[in-house]
Design a protein around this motif. Structure first.
Motif, PDB file in Angstrom:
ATOM      1  N   ILE A   1     -43.120  88.319  29.732  1.00  0.00           N
ATOM      2  CA  ILE A   1     -41.747  87.256  28.936  1.00  0.00           C
ATOM      3  C   ILE A   1     -41.842  85.903  30.134  1.00  0.00           C
ATOM      4  O   ILE A   1     -41.229  84.745  29.154  1.00  0.00           O
ATOM      5  CB  ILE A   1     -40.732  88.145  29.446  1.00  0.00           C
ATOM      6  N   LEU A   2     -42.001  85.505  30.855  1.00  0.00           N
ATOM      7  CA  LEU A   2     -43.030  84.545  31.769  1.00  0.00           C
ATOM      8  C   LEU A   2     -43.428  83.649  30.662  1.00  0.00           C
ATOM      9  O   LEU A   2     -43.192  81.989  30.510  1.00  0.00           O
ATOM     10  CB  LEU A   2     -43.852  84.285  33.037  1.00  0.00           C
TER      11      LEU A   2
ATOM     12  N   ARG B   1     -40.663  79.040  35.563  1.00  0.00           N
ATOM     13  CA  ARG B   1     -41.538  80.596  35.466  1.00  0.00           C
ATOM     14  C   ARG B   1     -41.167  80.751  36.908  1.00  0.00           C
ATOM     15  O   ARG B   1     -41.592  79.435  37.747  1.00  0.00           O
ATOM     16  CB  ARG B   1     -43.281  79.898  34.758  1.00  0.00           C
ATOM     17  N   GLY B   2     -40.903  82.184  37.182  1.00  0.00           N
ATOM     18  CA  GLY B   2     -41.588  81.761  38.642  1.00  0.00           C
ATOM     19  C   GLY B   2     -41.194  83.569  38.776  1.00  0.00           C
ATOM     20  O   GLY B   2     -41.716  84.107  37.930  1.00  0.00           O
ATOM     21  N   SER B   3     -40.694  83.912  39.711  1.00  0.00           N
ATOM     22  CA  SER B   3     -40.517  85.804  39.783  1.00  0.00           C
ATOM     23  C   SER B   3     -39.743  85.959  39.064  1.00  0.00           C
ATOM     24  O   SER B   3     -38.316  85.634  39.076  1.00  0.00           O
ATOM     25  CB  SER B   3     -40.529  85.982  41.193  1.00  0.00           C
TER      26      SER B   3
ATOM     27  N   THR C   1     -31.891  86.904  25.021  1.00  0.00           N
ATOM     28  CA  THR C   1     -32.257  87.540  26.002  1.00  0.00           C
ATOM     29  C   THR C   1     -32.610  87.024  27.484  1.00  0.00           C
ATOM     30  O   THR C   1     -33.220  85.498  27.104  1.00  0.00           O
ATOM     31  CB  THR C   1     -33.564  88.742  25.802  1.00  0.00           C
ATOM     32  N   GLU C   2     -31.568  87.014  28.238  1.00  0.00           N
ATOM     33  CA  GLU C   2     -31.013  86.117  29.020  1.00  0.00           C
ATOM     34  C   GLU C   2     -32.675  86.281  30.181  1.00  0.00           C
ATOM     35  O   GLU C   2     -32.586  87.508  31.312  1.00  0.00           O
ATOM     36  CB  GLU C   2     -29.957  85.798  30.335  1.00  0.00           C
ATOM     37  N   VAL C   3     -33.278  85.883  30.849  1.00  0.00           N
ATOM     38  CA  VAL C   3     -34.026  85.599  31.461  1.00  0.00           C
ATOM     39  C   VAL C   3     -33.837  84.836  32.577  1.00  0.00           C
ATOM     40  O   VAL C   3     -33.541  84.226  32.718  1.00  0.00           O
ATOM     41  CB  VAL C   3     -35.103  85.094  30.938  1.00  0.00           C
ATOM     42  N   VAL C   4     -34.019  85.838  34.398  1.00  0.00           N
ATOM     43  CA  VAL C   4     -33.717  84.963  34.880  1.00  0.00           C
ATOM     44  C   VAL C   4     -34.631  85.327  36.396  1.00  0.00           C
ATOM     45  O   VAL C   4     -35.090  86.619  36.583  1.00  0.00           O
ATOM     46  CB  VAL C   4     -32.318  85.714  35.751  1.00  0.00           C
ATOM     47  N   THR C   5     -35.551  84.056  36.895  1.00  0.00           N
ATOM     48  CA  THR C   5     -36.055  84.405  37.454  1.00  0.00           C
ATOM     49  C   THR C   5     -36.256  82.911  38.870  1.00  0.00           C
ATOM     50  O   THR C   5     -34.766  82.592  39.342  1.00  0.00           O
ATOM     51  CB  THR C   5     -37.738  83.343  37.042  1.00  0.00           C
TER      52      THR C   5
ATOM     53  N   ALA D   1     -35.316  93.781  38.222  1.00  0.00           N
ATOM     54  CA  ALA D   1     -36.449  93.693  39.029  1.00  0.00           C
ATOM     55  C   ALA D   1     -36.445  94.528  40.644  1.00  0.00           C
ATOM     56  O   ALA D   1     -35.042  94.582  41.565  1.00  0.00           O
ATOM     57  CB  ALA D   1     -37.450  92.062  39.670  1.00  0.00           C
ATOM     58  N   ASP D   2     -37.395  95.648  41.108  1.00  0.00           N
ATOM     59  CA  ASP D   2     -37.430  96.728  42.180  1.00  0.00           C
ATOM     60  C   ASP D   2     -36.822  95.368  43.343  1.00  0.00           C
ATOM     61  O   ASP D   2     -35.997  96.025  44.205  1.00  0.00           O
ATOM     62  CB  ASP D   2     -38.326  97.720  42.474  1.00  0.00           C
ATOM     63  N   ALA D   3     -37.362  94.442  43.236  1.00  0.00           N
ATOM     64  CA  ALA D   3     -37.584  93.550  44.369  1.00  0.00           C
ATOM     65  C   ALA D   3     -35.703  92.579  44.790  1.00  0.00           C
ATOM     66  O   ALA D   3     -35.788  92.209  45.902  1.00  0.00           O
ATOM     67  CB  ALA D   3     -38.610  92.894  44.891  1.00  0.00           C
ATOM     68  N   HIS D   4     -35.203  92.788  43.944  1.00  0.00           N
ATOM     69  CA  HIS D   4     -34.518  91.890  43.288  1.00  0.00           C
ATOM     70  C   HIS D   4     -33.224  92.617  43.776  1.00  0.00           C
ATOM     71  O   HIS D   4     -31.731  92.117  44.104  1.00  0.00           O
ATOM     72  CB  HIS D   4     -34.464  91.264  42.275  1.00  0.00           C
ATOM     73  N   VAL D   5     -33.693  94.130  44.024  1.00  0.00           N
ATOM     74  CA  VAL D   5     -31.614  95.154  43.859  1.00  0.00           C
ATOM     75  C   VAL D   5     -31.512  94.621  45.991  1.00  0.00           C
ATOM     76  O   VAL D   5     -32.959  95.146  46.787  1.00  0.00           O
ATOM     77  CB  VAL D   5     -32.401  96.530  44.373  1.00  0.00           C
ATOM     78  N   GLU D   6     -30.681  94.376  45.842  1.00  0.00           N
ATOM     79  CA  GLU D   6     -29.489  94.443  47.963  1.00  0.00           C
ATOM     80  C   GLU D   6     -29.210  96.000  47.552  1.00  0.00           C
ATOM     81  O   GLU D   6     -29.996  96.060  48.968  1.00  0.00           O
ATOM     82  CB  GLU D   6     -29.281  93.397  47.678  1.00  0.00           C
TER      83      GLU D   6
END
Length: 118
Positions: free
Chosen positions: A20-21, A29-31, A42-46, A79-84
């Motif tokens: 998607i990136l 383009r980032g994580s 589709t809104e893509v948030v990086t 993304a798993d890493a973005h869940v607080e």
């Protein structure tokens, strides 16, 4: 002539699943952090920005394969890493992301979300 026919019959290697990136402007383009449905987009948030991409959500989800994450609602992927953390609000389960965004979790995904993130 028969050699050309034989060569044409050999299946070509398929390319790896697109990311998607690759659809984003280079400066965005980032994580990969999250995806959300916005009408037909589709809104893509990086980690470097956000962008609307004209792409069905189901197709966008296929292009997240390189990033561990989870669909939490018919309109949201995180993304798993973005869940607080997880929280409850007005009787609903919500995901609180590292940037402070609250993402609703639909009832059908709630049990899987609890198992995955608690």
């Amino acid at each position: 002539m028969s050699q050309k026919i034989a060569e044409a019959a050999v299946p070509q290697e398929t390319s790896p699943v697109a990311s998607i990136l690759d659809r984003l402007k280079p400066e965005n383009r980032g994580s990969l952090l999250r995806l959300s449905v916005q009408d037909h987009y589709t809104e893509v948030v990086t980690s470097r920005g956000r962008e609307l991409v004209l792409l069905r959500f189901a197709d966008a989800l296929k292009e997240t394969a390189a990033t561990p994450g989870f669909r939490v609602h018919r309109s949201h992927w995180v993304a798993d890493a973005h869940v607080e953390s997880l929280k409850r609000g007005n009787g609903r389960l919500l995901i609180l992301t590292r940037d402070g965004t609250e993402i609703p979790v639909s009832h059908s995904y709630a049990e899987d979300v609890r198992r995955r993130f608690t």
